[in-house]
Each structure stands twice: as C-alpha cells, then as structure tokens.
Design a protein around this motif. Sequence first.
Motif, PDB file in Angstrom:
ATOM      1  N   GLN A 171       0.823  -1.201   0.000  1.00 52.51           N
ATOM      2  CA  GLN A 171       0.000   0.000   0.000  1.00 52.51           C
ATOM      3  C   GLN A 171       0.863   1.259   0.000  1.00 52.51           C
ATOM      4  O   GLN A 171       1.956   1.274   0.568  1.00 52.51           O
ATOM      5  CB  GLN A 171      -0.908  -0.001   1.233  1.00 52.51           C
ATOM      6  CG  GLN A 171      -1.989   1.070   1.217  1.00 52.51           C
ATOM      7  CD  GLN A 171      -2.912   0.942   2.421  1.00 52.51           C
ATOM      8  OE1 GLN A 171      -2.510   1.172   3.552  1.00 52.51           O
ATOM      9  NE2 GLN A 171      -4.153   0.551   2.173  1.00 52.51           N
ATOM     10  N   ASN A 172       0.380   2.301  -0.644  1.00 56.42           N
ATOM     11  CA  ASN A 172       0.985   3.622  -0.527  1.00 56.42           C
ATOM     12  C   ASN A 172       0.606   4.145   0.852  1.00 56.42           C
ATOM     13  O   ASN A 172      -0.479   4.696   1.046  1.00 56.42           O
ATOM     14  CB  ASN A 172       0.470   4.548  -1.629  1.00 56.42           C
ATOM     15  CG  ASN A 172       1.146   5.909  -1.607  1.00 56.42           C
ATOM     16  OD1 ASN A 172       1.593   6.372  -0.558  1.00 56.42           O
ATOM     17  ND2 ASN A 172       1.201   6.565  -2.748  1.00 56.42           N
ATOM     18  N   LEU A 173       1.469   3.914   1.832  1.00 61.96           N
ATOM     19  CA  LEU A 173       1.121   4.156   3.224  1.00 61.96           C
ATOM     20  C   LEU A 173       0.876   5.629   3.514  1.00 61.96           C
ATOM     21  O   LEU A 173      -0.030   5.988   4.273  1.00 61.96           O
ATOM     22  CB  LEU A 173       2.226   3.597   4.123  1.00 61.96           C
ATOM     23  CG  LEU A 173       2.387   2.073   4.037  1.00 61.96           C
ATOM     24  CD1 LEU A 173       3.688   1.633   4.683  1.00 61.96           C
ATOM     25  CD2 LEU A 173       1.204   1.369   4.683  1.00 61.96           C
ATOM     26  N   ASN A 174       1.694   6.493   2.940  1.00 59.70           N
ATOM     27  CA  ASN A 174       1.493   7.924   3.130  1.00 59.70           C
ATOM     28  C   ASN A 174       0.124   8.349   2.600  1.00 59.70           C
ATOM     29  O   ASN A 174      -0.622   9.081   3.266  1.00 59.70           O
ATOM     30  CB  ASN A 174       2.616   8.696   2.438  1.00 59.70           C
ATOM     31  CG  ASN A 174       2.550  10.186   2.711  1.00 59.70           C
ATOM     32  OD1 ASN A 174       1.740  10.907   2.133  1.00 59.70           O
ATOM     33  ND2 ASN A 174       3.410  10.673   3.592  1.00 59.70           N
ATOM     34  N   GLN A 175      -0.228   7.868   1.417  1.00 62.13           N
ATOM     35  CA  GLN A 175      -1.515   8.217   0.828  1.00 62.13           C
ATOM     36  C   GLN A 175      -2.672   7.650   1.638  1.00 62.13           C
ATOM     37  O   GLN A 175      -3.712   8.296   1.791  1.00 62.13           O
ATOM     38  CB  GLN A 175      -1.587   7.703  -0.616  1.00 62.13           C
ATOM     39  CG  GLN A 175      -2.839   8.127  -1.371  1.00 62.13           C
ATOM     40  CD  GLN A 175      -2.945   9.636  -1.547  1.00 62.13           C
ATOM     41  OE1 GLN A 175      -1.928  10.322  -1.648  1.00 62.13           O
ATOM     42  NE2 GLN A 175      -4.166  10.158  -1.571  1.00 62.13           N
ATOM     43  N   ASN A 329       8.962   0.636 -10.063  1.00 65.69           N
ATOM     44  CA  ASN A 329       9.580   0.048  -8.875  1.00 65.69           C
ATOM     45  C   ASN A 329       8.711   0.207  -7.626  1.00 65.69           C
ATOM     46  O   ASN A 329       9.132  -0.146  -6.524  1.00 65.69           O
ATOM     47  CB  ASN A 329      10.970   0.640  -8.627  1.00 65.69           C
ATOM     48  CG  ASN A 329      10.928   2.111  -8.296  1.00 65.69           C
ATOM     49  OD1 ASN A 329       9.876   2.743  -8.244  1.00 65.69           O
ATOM     50  ND2 ASN A 329      12.093   2.686  -8.073  1.00 65.69           N
ATOM     51  N   LYS A 330       7.484   0.717  -7.822  1.00 65.33           N
ATOM     52  CA  LYS A 330       6.523   0.787  -6.720  1.00 65.33           C
ATOM     53  C   LYS A 330       5.177   0.289  -7.235  1.00 65.33           C
ATOM     54  O   LYS A 330       4.500   0.978  -8.003  1.00 65.33           O
ATOM     55  CB  LYS A 330       6.386   2.216  -6.193  1.00 65.33           C
ATOM     56  CG  LYS A 330       7.627   2.718  -5.465  1.00 65.33           C
ATOM     57  CD  LYS A 330       7.414   4.115  -4.911  1.00 65.33           C
ATOM     58  CE  LYS A 330       8.659   4.603  -4.175  1.00 65.33           C
ATOM     59  NZ  LYS A 330       8.481   5.971  -3.619  1.00 65.33           N
ATOM     60  N   LEU A 331       4.819  -0.916  -6.823  1.00 62.84           N
ATOM     61  CA  LEU A 331       3.557  -1.519  -7.247  1.00 62.84           C
ATOM     62  C   LEU A 331       2.578  -1.431  -6.082  1.00 62.84           C
ATOM     63  O   LEU A 331       2.600  -2.250  -5.160  1.00 62.84           O
ATOM     64  CB  LEU A 331       3.787  -2.970  -7.669  1.00 62.84           C
ATOM     65  CG  LEU A 331       4.699  -3.114  -8.901  1.00 62.84           C
ATOM     66  CD1 LEU A 331       5.239  -4.520  -9.020  1.00 62.84           C
ATOM     67  CD2 LEU A 331       3.946  -2.748 -10.168  1.00 62.84           C
ATOM     68  N   TYR A 332       1.740  -0.397  -6.121  1.00 57.24           N
ATOM     69  CA  TYR A 332       0.840  -0.130  -5.007  1.00 57.24           C
ATOM     70  C   TYR A 332      -0.436  -0.965  -5.104  1.00 57.24           C
ATOM     71  O   TYR A 332      -1.030  -1.095  -6.172  1.00 57.24           O
ATOM     72  CB  TYR A 332       0.462   1.346  -4.973  1.00 57.24           C
ATOM     73  CG  TYR A 332       1.595   2.265  -4.571  1.00 57.24           C
ATOM     74  CD1 TYR A 332       2.383   1.981  -3.457  1.00 57.24           C
ATOM     75  CD2 TYR A 332       1.860   3.426  -5.291  1.00 57.24           C
ATOM     76  CE1 TYR A 332       3.416   2.822  -3.081  1.00 57.24           C
ATOM     77  CE2 TYR A 332       2.892   4.279  -4.918  1.00 57.24           C
ATOM     78  CZ  TYR A 332       3.668   3.976  -3.809  1.00 57.24           C
ATOM     79  OH  TYR A 332       4.685   4.812  -3.443  1.00 57.24           O
TER      80      TYR A 332
END
Length: 343
Positions: A171-175, A329-332
């Motif tokens: 997960q995109n934790l910040n978002q 390189n970021k698979l949310y």
Amino acid sequence: MSVTIKMIAEKAGVSTGTVNRALNGKDRVSETTRQKILAIAEEMGYQANVAAKALGSKRKPMKIGMILFPERYFEFDDIFPIIYRSAEQTAQKYHPYGMNTEIIRMTSYSAQEQLQLIDHFAEQHVSALILSPICDEQIAEKLNDLHEQGVIIITMNMDMEQVDRLCFVGQNLNQSGRVAADLLYQMKENTGSVAVLGGIPQVGSAAQRIQGFLSYFETYAPDIPLYTVHEEICYPEDIYLQSCRLLDQDPNLNRFCVTTFSPRGLVRALKERGRSAYIVAFDDTPEKLALLRNREINFLIAQEPEMQGKLPLEILFDYFYNGSSPHTNKLYTKIEIKTSETI
C-alpha cells in the motif's frame, strides 16, 4: 490464434531450432539472423510460453527466500496470516517449474532476528529475497550488500527506499494516511479535536501513515487541535491506555485514526466514559470487521494482503523465466474504504 515458433521459422526461412536459440539468447546463431528473427517475432506479436521455459529449466532450480513478520505475535488479528497463505499457495504453484521458495515467519519484530534470517538466506545462495524490512540501517546495508552480490531484492508491505530493490509491493502508506485524514475531516459537524494513534515504532507503516495524516491536516485544517501518539504504543493494550489519557485530557476529542493494532481498546475507553467518536482504522481483519459491522468504528481502510503475498513471487517468476521487469519500482495495492454497509 497465438503465434508459434514454427510460424516465425517459416516467415524467417530458418529451422524451428534456430528460432528457439535466437529467442532464448543461445549460441550458434549469427547476430544478423538473431536480429531478423527477433524483429519478425515482435512484428507477429509472439509471446513466449513462460511455463514451458520454466519446465525446461527444471534441472537448474533456483531458490527464493521470503521473510514475513510474525503471525499473531501480539495475539491480535493481523494481515500477515493472509499474506502468508497467499505466498505459500503461489510458491506451491511455481515449485514444479524449479522455483523453490522458503518462507520464514519471524518470531518477533526484532532487527537482530531479521538480520540473522537475511544471513541464513545469504548462506543458502538464494537468487532473490522478498521481505518486509524492519526500520534499521544495518538491515538496509545488508540488503544492499546482497544486491551487489547479484541477489534480487523485493520489499513488500513495508518499503525501504534506500535499498537497491527491484520493486516494492504494498500500500501507498502515506496516501492511505491522507485518505484516513480526509474521511475524518469530512465529518464537518464535528468541531472537536482529532487524534492519530500509531504503534510498533520499529515497523515503519504506522509512521508513514501518520506522516500522510498530519500533512493533510496541516494543509486543510491547521487550526484543528491534533494529537499524535506513536512511540508510546508498542502493544495493543497501549491503545487503551493512551486513549484513556487523551479522552480524560480533552473533553472535545471526538475523532480518531488508529494506524496499527485493533481499535478495540479505544472503543472500550469511549464506552467507559459514555462518549462517542468517529473512528478510522486499517486492515479488514476479522476483529476489525466485527467492530465495523457493529458500528463501533466507522471506516476501515484495506490494503489487499492477498496481492502482497502472491505478486512478489509472480514478479520473480516473470523476471527469471521471461526476462521481464516490473513496469515501475513501486507496485501499489488498492486503498479500499469499507463501511458497515459495504461488508
């Protein structure tokens, strides 16, 4: 109709063996012929049979290591049992093709234990390592050392951007923290205070969610009183203790975000004081779903744990057997909002 090696051979005017060697980067094919065959294959839309290629490599099996956080370490429901089951099923799926995966679940949230497990897999000469990294510089250094030795690194659930990894899956934790803040902010009839509660400081997910949560309120509602409790919360019972402290301190506190652990301690503290509040929590685990169903909390933000278990292994299978790297390189995973009416 799918394009076959025989069809490419006929168009190129060569044997199927020559086409096979050209497509798989093998010797005994001139560079001119190789480029001609590759161009024809691309033009015809040829897609390699990854499973067949993997079966053909069974005599050279590779080993993959996977390190997961503890299952029910604090005796509360968590997403890691779901991640583990998904990873195990996917590992079994690829085992016949020569991709052998060893999954180890940690017994604590200890950086020292994780360092020892990384060493274990290094000694096993793994081709790749998947893990949820503890926030520790020694772990980052060790992972970068492994990368320099040719080991492919994938982080999942928790990222570590200073590591030279193939990708992150999670997960995109910040978002997700910003989404939680937005849900509470939308309760405009509430003019009271807001609190965000973290947990397990050595695991960075809470910190990243809190960062996103705070940045939202700093932008859209800087005047709302806001409490942040993170370092003081190491166990589920701390949620209850810190909730009691905050509720007794501020009679106007009526909106909460619980970034880790179960919010049951907060619900208990509210009931003991005859108070109510809007509550956002994370992960659709059984206990939290029960609280949501009973309308004791208002929102859950889910993060597709099944995908986090299987996608890293799918990426490695495609990487090693088809030569394909992930497009980013970021698979949310999805940020899914659940209410009592959607479960």
